[in-house]
Design a protein around this motif. Structure first.
Motif, PDB file in Angstrom:
ATOM      1  N   PHE A  32       0.828  -1.200   0.000  1.00  0.00           N
ATOM      2  CA  PHE A  32       0.000   0.000   0.000  1.00  0.00           C
ATOM      3  C   PHE A  32       0.865   1.253   0.000  1.00  0.00           C
ATOM      4  CE2 PHE A  32      -2.406   3.331   2.211  1.00  0.00           C
ATOM      5  CZ  PHE A  32      -3.532   3.390   1.406  1.00  0.00           C
ATOM      6  N   GLN A  38       1.951   4.927  -7.802  1.00  0.00           N
ATOM      7  CA  GLN A  38       1.322   4.291  -8.960  1.00  0.00           C
ATOM      8  C   GLN A  38      -0.127   4.725  -9.156  1.00  0.00           C
ATOM      9  OE1 GLN A  38       3.085   2.405 -11.033  1.00  0.00           O
ATOM     10  NE2 GLN A  38       4.873   2.703  -9.736  1.00  0.00           N
ATOM     11  N   TRP A  41      -5.805   3.566  -7.570  1.00  0.00           N
ATOM     12  CA  TRP A  41      -6.426   2.310  -7.990  1.00  0.00           C
ATOM     13  C   TRP A  41      -5.466   1.151  -7.805  1.00  0.00           C
ATOM     14  CZ3 TRP A  41     -11.416   1.895  -8.548  1.00  0.00           C
ATOM     15  CH2 TRP A  41     -12.156   3.021  -8.852  1.00  0.00           C
ATOM     16  N   VAL A  42      -4.238   1.319  -8.185  1.00  0.00           N
ATOM     17  CA  VAL A  42      -3.236   0.255  -8.027  1.00  0.00           C
ATOM     18  C   VAL A  42      -2.956   0.036  -6.540  1.00  0.00           C
ATOM     19  CG1 VAL A  42      -0.833  -0.380  -8.499  1.00  0.00           C
ATOM     20  CG2 VAL A  42      -2.200   0.732 -10.263  1.00  0.00           C
ATOM     21  N   GLN A  43      -2.817   1.124  -5.815  1.00  0.00           N
ATOM     22  CA  GLN A  43      -2.506   1.070  -4.385  1.00  0.00           C
ATOM     23  C   GLN A  43      -3.596   0.312  -3.623  1.00  0.00           C
ATOM     24  OE1 GLN A  43      -2.394   4.986  -2.692  1.00  0.00           O
ATOM     25  NE2 GLN A  43      -1.151   4.352  -0.953  1.00  0.00           N
ATOM     26  N   TRP A  44      -4.846   0.726  -3.788  1.00  0.00           N
ATOM     27  CA  TRP A  44      -5.952   0.083  -3.078  1.00  0.00           C
ATOM     28  C   TRP A  44      -6.220  -1.320  -3.610  1.00  0.00           C
ATOM     29  CZ3 TRP A  44      -7.944   1.439   1.408  1.00  0.00           C
ATOM     30  CH2 TRP A  44      -7.716   2.745   1.856  1.00  0.00           C
ATOM     31  N   GLY A  45      -6.035  -1.522  -4.898  1.00  0.00           N
ATOM     32  CA  GLY A  45      -6.217  -2.859  -5.475  1.00  0.00           C
ATOM     33  C   GLY A  45      -5.247  -3.865  -4.890  1.00  0.00           C
ATOM     34  N   ALA A  46      -3.974  -3.472  -4.804  1.00  0.00           N
ATOM     35  CA  ALA A  46      -2.971  -4.366  -4.224  1.00  0.00           C
ATOM     36  C   ALA A  46      -3.285  -4.651  -2.761  1.00  0.00           C
ATOM     37  CB  ALA A  46      -1.585  -3.744  -4.362  1.00  0.00           C
ATOM     38  N   LEU A  48      -6.240  -4.602  -1.243  1.00  0.00           N
ATOM     39  CA  LEU A  48      -7.410  -5.468  -1.110  1.00  0.00           C
ATOM     40  C   LEU A  48      -7.135  -6.900  -1.553  1.00  0.00           C
ATOM     41  CD1 LEU A  48     -10.246  -3.029  -2.198  1.00  0.00           C
ATOM     42  CD2 LEU A  48      -9.643  -3.769   0.105  1.00  0.00           C
ATOM     43  N   VAL A  49      -6.371  -7.070  -2.621  1.00  0.00           N
ATOM     44  CA  VAL A  49      -6.055  -8.423  -3.105  1.00  0.00           C
ATOM     45  C   VAL A  49      -5.197  -9.158  -2.081  1.00  0.00           C
ATOM     46  CG1 VAL A  49      -4.735  -9.689  -4.841  1.00  0.00           C
ATOM     47  CG2 VAL A  49      -6.345  -7.923  -5.549  1.00  0.00           C
TER      48      VAL A  49
END
Length: 127
Positions: A32, A38, A41-46, A48-49
């Motif tokens: 995070f 980045q 979207w990339v930050q929160w996506g990583a 959450l995944v």
């Protein structure tokens, strides 16, 4: 509860699953902050995944399965509770309020009586 005996048996695979869950959790937090440039979207996506992977790893371990069983047993027990009707709940609330008022008056009266006894009678201080 359905399982009265507590057994603490930890296998090597279970320890690996728990350690993997902890590593994934730490990786989620690190990713995070590392991916902050980045974009969100990339930050929160990583985040959450990796958090989802950590939760999945935890729930496949014996500790996670025990937690799920405990939650299921808790839901069954809540279903057995006899909840009061609206009328009963209202009556009990009024009883509590009445008791609080009576206790407040009693404590105020006790305080004023002790104040009168100590200050006026014993010490002779007049206000």
């Amino acid at each position: 509860m359905s399982n009265p005996q507590v057994e603490t048996v930890t296998t090597g695979a279970d320890k690996v699953k728990l350690a993997g869950a902890v590593v994934l959790l730490v990786a989620a937090i690190v990713a995070f902050y590392v991916l902050s440039k980045q974009g969100p979207w990339v930050q929160w996506g990583a985040l959450l995944v990796l958090l989802a992977a950590a939760v999945a790893a935890f729930f496949t371990s014996e500790s996670g399965k025990s937690l799920i069983a405990y939650g299921q047993d808790s839901i069954k027990e809540v279903g057995k509770v006899v909840w009061p009707t609206h009328k009963e709940a209202r009556q009990m609330t009024l009883y509590v309020f009445a008791f609080v008022v009576v206790m407040a008056l009693f404590l105020w009266l006790t305080d004023k009586t002790l104040e009168w006894v100590f200050y006026d009678l014993i010490l002779g201080w007049k206000r």
